[in-house]
Motif scaffolding. Structure first.
Motif, short mmCIF file in Angstrom:
data_model
loop_
_atom_site.label_atom_id
_atom_site.label_comp_id
_atom_site.label_asym_id
_atom_site.label_seq_id
_atom_site.Cartn_x
_atom_site.Cartn_y
_atom_site.Cartn_z
N TYR A 163 0.85 -1.18 0.00
CA TYR A 163 0.00 0.00 0.00
C TYR A 163 0.89 1.24 0.00
O TYR A 163 1.99 1.24 0.57
CB TYR A 163 -0.88 0.06 1.25
N GLN A 171 0.80 5.26 1.16
CA GLN A 171 0.06 6.29 1.90
C GLN A 171 0.69 7.65 1.61
O GLN A 171 1.86 7.87 1.91
CB GLN A 171 0.08 6.01 3.40
N LEU A 215 -4.69 5.93 1.83
CA LEU A 215 -4.07 4.61 1.64
C LEU A 215 -4.59 4.00 0.36
O LEU A 215 -5.80 3.79 0.21
CB LEU A 215 -4.43 3.69 2.80
N PHE A 261 3.49 0.78 2.89
CA PHE A 261 3.17 -0.25 3.87
C PHE A 261 3.01 -1.60 3.20
O PHE A 261 2.34 -1.74 2.19
CB PHE A 261 1.85 0.07 4.59
N GLY A 263 -8.97 -9.05 8.67
CA GLY A 263 -7.99 -8.33 9.47
C GLY A 263 -6.60 -8.39 8.90
O GLY A 263 -5.83 -9.31 9.17
N TYR A 264 -6.29 -7.42 8.07
CA TYR A 264 -4.93 -7.34 7.53
C TYR A 264 -3.96 -6.92 8.62
O TYR A 264 -4.28 -6.07 9.45
CB TYR A 264 -4.88 -6.31 6.40
N PHE A 303 -0.46 -5.04 9.16
CA PHE A 303 0.43 -4.12 8.45
C PHE A 303 1.81 -4.10 9.08
O PHE A 303 1.96 -4.26 10.31
CB PHE A 303 -0.14 -2.70 8.47
N GLY A 304 2.81 -3.87 8.23
CA GLY A 304 4.15 -3.59 8.73
C GLY A 304 4.22 -2.15 9.21
O GLY A 304 3.25 -1.39 9.07
N GLN A 340 -14.35 -3.37 7.41
CA GLN A 340 -13.34 -3.46 8.46
C GLN A 340 -13.00 -2.05 8.95
O GLN A 340 -13.11 -1.08 8.19
CB GLN A 340 -12.07 -4.13 7.94
N TYR A 389 -9.94 0.20 11.02
CA TYR A 389 -8.54 0.23 11.43
C TYR A 389 -8.26 1.54 12.15
O TYR A 389 -8.91 2.57 11.90
CB TYR A 389 -7.61 0.14 10.21
N PRO A 448 -1.49 1.22 10.22
CA PRO A 448 -2.88 0.82 10.50
C PRO A 448 -2.94 -0.48 11.29
O PRO A 448 -2.21 -1.44 11.00
CB PRO A 448 -3.47 0.63 9.09
N PHE A 506 -5.67 -3.34 12.75
CA PHE A 506 -7.03 -3.87 12.60
C PHE A 506 -7.78 -3.77 13.92
O PHE A 506 -7.27 -4.16 14.98
CB PHE A 506 -6.93 -5.32 12.14
#
Lengths: 113, 107
Positions: A35, A37, A43, A90, A101-102, A104-105, B33, B35, B43, B45
């Motif tokens: 992604y 941002q 995003l 990201f 539910g992703y 993220f780093g 969803q 975040y 982000p 969750f």
């Protein structure tokens, strides 16, 4: 123990250079994403890989090339960097392409000067 | 990809007060969803809503999915300084994000 780790955290480079960002996840997920941002916090998805296969390729300049050597890794290579590429990138992962539910780093802040 | 509108873009809240942020779509959603992104962070969750009219709570946070599955809301009660950040809704299998609601808190 970081679930999704990206390197480097910060990247400052000159216009025209080529750079890579690396991402690794230890969650056992089969799908990974990049992604972007921008400065307004918007995003936008760039790419997604499921089991090493490219499944999402949004309208992104072909200077951006993702590579997934295995399902735990997704790298992003950027050629001929431009000022407009400055952003936070990201990496994220999920189980399945409609993942719940992703994760993220922590992001890579790229600054092109 | 799916387009979702989030309002308001900014929310300045007095500590202890409640506020709500909304996410609206022109089409029916399969799920939504939420975040949270802290300043300088990534982000994280919070929750997924799937069923029409679904309501889920996490301590002071209440998430709701509309009956028509075209909108969703996040309501925070008794806002604390730890609630500072940007709250995003996200939809579609490409996880298209709304523009976010950035929350600041006055102590």
């Amino acid at each position: 123990d970081t679930a999704v780790s990206q390197t480097p955290k910060y990247l400052v480079t000159q216009m025209g250079n080529d750079k890579s960002i690396k991402c690794e996840q230890n969650l056992g997920h089969d799908t990974m994403y990049w992604y972007k941002q921008d400065s307004k916090k918007f995003l936008k998805i760039m790419f997604s890989y499921n089991n090493k296969e490219l499944i999402i390729n949004e309208t992104v300049p072909n200077r951006f090339s993702p590579k997934s050597p295995d399902k735990a890794h997704l790298n992003l290579h950027i050629n001929s960097l431009e000022l407009g590429d400055s952003a936070v990138y990201f990496c994220a992962s999920s189980q399945g392409i409609t993942g719940y539910g992703y994760t993220f780093g922590s992001g890579t802040r790229l600054t092109v000067v | 990809g799916q387009q979702v509108m989030q309002i308001p873009q900014y929310q300045h809240v007095q500590e202890g007060e409640d506020f709500t942020t909304y996410c609206n779509s022109s089409t029916t959603l399969s799920n939504i969803q939420w975040y949270k992104q802290r300043p300088g962070g990534h982000p994280v969750f919070l929750i997924q809503l799937v069923k029409s009219g679904e309501v889920k709570k996490q301590k002071r946070l209440t998430f709701q999915f509309g009956e028509a599955k075209k909108n969703s809301s996040l309501h925070i009660t008794a806002t604390q300084t730890t609630d500072v950040g940007t709250y995003f809704c996200a939809v579609d299998y490409k996880l298209s994000f709304g523009a976010g609601t950035t929350v600041t808190v006055r102590a």
